[in-house]
Write an enzyme that holds these catalytic residues in place. Structure first.
Site, PDB file in Angstrom:
ATOM      1  N   HIS A 156     -29.281  -6.694 -21.254  1.00  0.00           N
ATOM      2  CA  HIS A 156     -29.672  -7.456 -20.059  1.00  0.00           C
ATOM      3  C   HIS A 156     -30.562  -8.649 -20.442  1.00  0.00           C
ATOM      4  CE1 HIS A 156     -28.368  -3.870 -17.771  1.00  0.00           C
ATOM      5  NE2 HIS A 156     -28.982  -3.218 -18.737  1.00  0.00           N
ATOM      6  N   SER A 277     -31.972 -36.882 -27.861  1.00  0.00           N
ATOM      7  CA  SER A 277     -31.783 -37.364 -26.499  1.00  0.00           C
ATOM      8  C   SER A 277     -32.078 -38.856 -26.501  1.00  0.00           C
ATOM      9  CB  SER A 277     -32.741 -36.625 -25.574  1.00  0.00           C
ATOM     10  OG  SER A 277     -33.091 -37.438 -24.474  1.00  0.00           O
ATOM     11  N   LYS A 283     -36.367 -34.004 -28.377  1.00  0.00           N
ATOM     12  CA  LYS A 283     -35.212 -33.101 -28.232  1.00  0.00           C
ATOM     13  C   LYS A 283     -34.427 -32.886 -29.520  1.00  0.00           C
ATOM     14  CE  LYS A 283     -33.800 -31.500 -24.779  1.00  0.00           C
ATOM     15  NZ  LYS A 283     -33.245 -32.098 -23.584  1.00  0.00           N
ATOM     16  N   GLU A 290     -22.838 -26.044 -27.870  1.00  0.00           N
ATOM     17  CA  GLU A 290     -22.517 -26.178 -26.441  1.00  0.00           C
ATOM     18  C   GLU A 290     -21.055 -26.577 -26.254  1.00  0.00           C
ATOM     19  OE1 GLU A 290     -25.415 -28.644 -24.334  1.00  0.00           O
ATOM     20  OE2 GLU A 290     -26.941 -27.892 -25.700  1.00  0.00           O
TER      21      GLU A 290
END
Ligand code: ARG
Length: 467
Positions: A156, A277, A283, A290
């Site tokens: 979980h 970024s 970043k 992704e």
């Protein structure tokens, strides 16, 4: 221009219809398979006395020249042709004259396209299996380096029990082994030759389908001509195998994204696989992972697309089936790209074992082991579970962890507690004690690594000997 199939119609179709009808834009990538298939066809026709040995030699030489010129770029595929099969035959006839027109004896584009697609997917299957095995090896190597690196295992997405990073990596290696198995299994059914089924009913010529199949490295032939030209279940199977492979890659990618975040910092991806970024200078985005996660969607889409195209089609060939190629090509390209980026990304990532251990130390992931300690001293598990839970609650209230709670406190909950409890809840002990087969102990992870390595060696051996 009048079509090669002009006859009962004038073959003067509307240019918009031509464009709509044409598949050369995407089936040109099967030119090698198309030409090799035609060479085998010429050899079979000559062996059966359907064409002369001279015709065969002229056809073979002409085809070899086309292959060479396409490979070198000397010859370019004409986008005005309907498909790659028409293009090759047209150039052949231009180059060697009327003999070129004999090539299409005892075959049809319907069995030809099915043959080309099977040959193409067979080699894609091998290439993808090779990359999958390479990736499984990278994971296994990581596991070898980190069989003692403790991290929290989750259920979980809540810290659950300690596991080693090596055990974690082996979980993915096991998934990839099943993917390899699925690819090998669907390859068996891809590797059956449809050539000689002709348009749908077979042929009146005395052909030798088995000879042609053998020349092209097939294991057998389709035993019903209508089935041979009209099913694409082998492509669906391949897409299903690729979808499952992508599902596994997407889950791993999700973990990499999480682990690379500031919240976790379990890993640091190398600069080569990290993007910045345009506005936020701090970043370090895991774009590659992704994208693997995102591209999984398109591979699932390719699977659903083909299933939907095939649904309810009457036998035998229908032009709908021209829609079989783009999706399966896209899925193969996508999977290969994903593996090619994941392999070096994992080879170069840094594993921050210190951060993993710290996370493991602060999440009460030894609470099960504390309960087990009491069980081993004679308490029923449910009662032990309750006491262990109460102790965790106490720690949370007082800002402590199980390791630092004094023995007197433990004794207030049960007289069974003794000094040896600290040894029992030590994270290293917790991991080490999970000796059950497939568990997270070092010995078990070593066993897993040995098994996976042996399987990979076998896969590569089998692949090396195939066509
Ligand atoms: N381009 C076609 C395809 O990809 C080749 C087969 C065409 N056959 C036919 N009878 N029109 O399916």
């Amino acid at each position: 221009m009048a079509k090669m199939w002009a006859g009962v119609t004038a073959g003067n179709t509307d240019p918009v219809a031509d464009d709509f009808n044409s598949s050369i834009r995407f089936d040109k990538r099967m030119f090698r398979q198309d030409i090799t298939g035609s060479m085998a066809h010429a050899a079979m026709l000559a062996a059966k006395g359907i064409i002369t040995p001279e015709d065969r030699d002229a056809l073979t030489e002409g085809l070899a020249g086309i292959l060479e010129d396409l490979e070198s770029g000397k010859l370019e595929v004409d986008p005005g042709c309907e498909d790659i099969h028409m293009f090759v035959e047209q150039v052949l006839t231009q180059r060697i004259g009327d003999t070129g027109k004999k090539l299409h004896t005892a075959r049809s584009r319907n069995d030809q396209v099915a043959l080309d697609l099977r040959m193409y997917l067979r080699s894609e299957c091998d290439e993808i299996a090779g990359l999958t095995a390479d990736f499984a090896e990278v994971l296994t190597d990581l596991a070898g380096q980190h069989k003692e690196s403790i991290m929290p295992g989750y259920t979980h997405l809540q810290r659950a029990q300690p596991v080693s990073f090596g055990h974690y990596m082996m979980a993915y290696a096991m998934m990839l082994l099943r993917d390899l198995d699925r690819l090998a299994d669907c390859r068996k059914r891809i590797n059956i030759s449809p050539i000689g089924c002709c348009a749908l009913a077979g042929t009146t010529y005395d052909t030798d389908r088995r000879m042609e199949a053998q020349l092209l490295g097939f294991e057998g032939i389709c035993l019903n001509s209508m089935d041979g030209v009209s099913d694409r279940d082998f492509a669906v199977e391949m897409l299903a195998a690729l979808s499952l492979l992508m599902m596994h890659l997407s889950r791993l990618s999700e973990e990499l994204i999480l682990w690379a975040s500031w919240e976790f910092r379990f890993i640091s991806l190398s600069d080569a696989y990290t993007t910045g970024s345009s506005i936020m200078p701090q970043k370090r985005n895991a774009d590659m992972a992704e994208l693997v996660r995102g591209k999984t969607g398109r591979v699932y889409g390719d699977l659903m697309g083909l299933l939907t195209v095939l649904k309810g089609l009457p036998l035998a060939y229908n032009k709908d089936m021209q829609e079989d190629k783009e999706g399966v090509f896209d899925a193969c390209d996508t999977v290969k790209m994903c593996l090619r980026v994941l392999i070096p990304m994992l080879q170069t990532m840094q594993v921050n074992t210190g951060n993993m251990l710290r996370a493991a130390q602060s999440g009460f992931i030894n609470a099960t082991d504390l309960a087990d300690y009491l069980v081993k001293k004679g308490m029923p598990f449910r009662s032990a579970y309750k006491i262990s839970g109460e102790l965790v609650a106490l720690c949370l209230q007082t800002g402590q962890v199980l390791e630092t709670l004094p023995l007197e406190t433990y004794r207030q909950f049960s007289g069974l507690f003794d000094e040896d409890l600290y040894q029992a809840i030590d994270l290293k002990t917790c991991m080490e004690k999970r000796l059950s087969e497939g568990g997270t102990s070092v010995a078990s992870v070593e066993q897993q690594i040995a098994w996976v390595r042996a399987q990979l060696k076998k896969t590569r051996g089998e692949q090396g000997s195939g066509t």
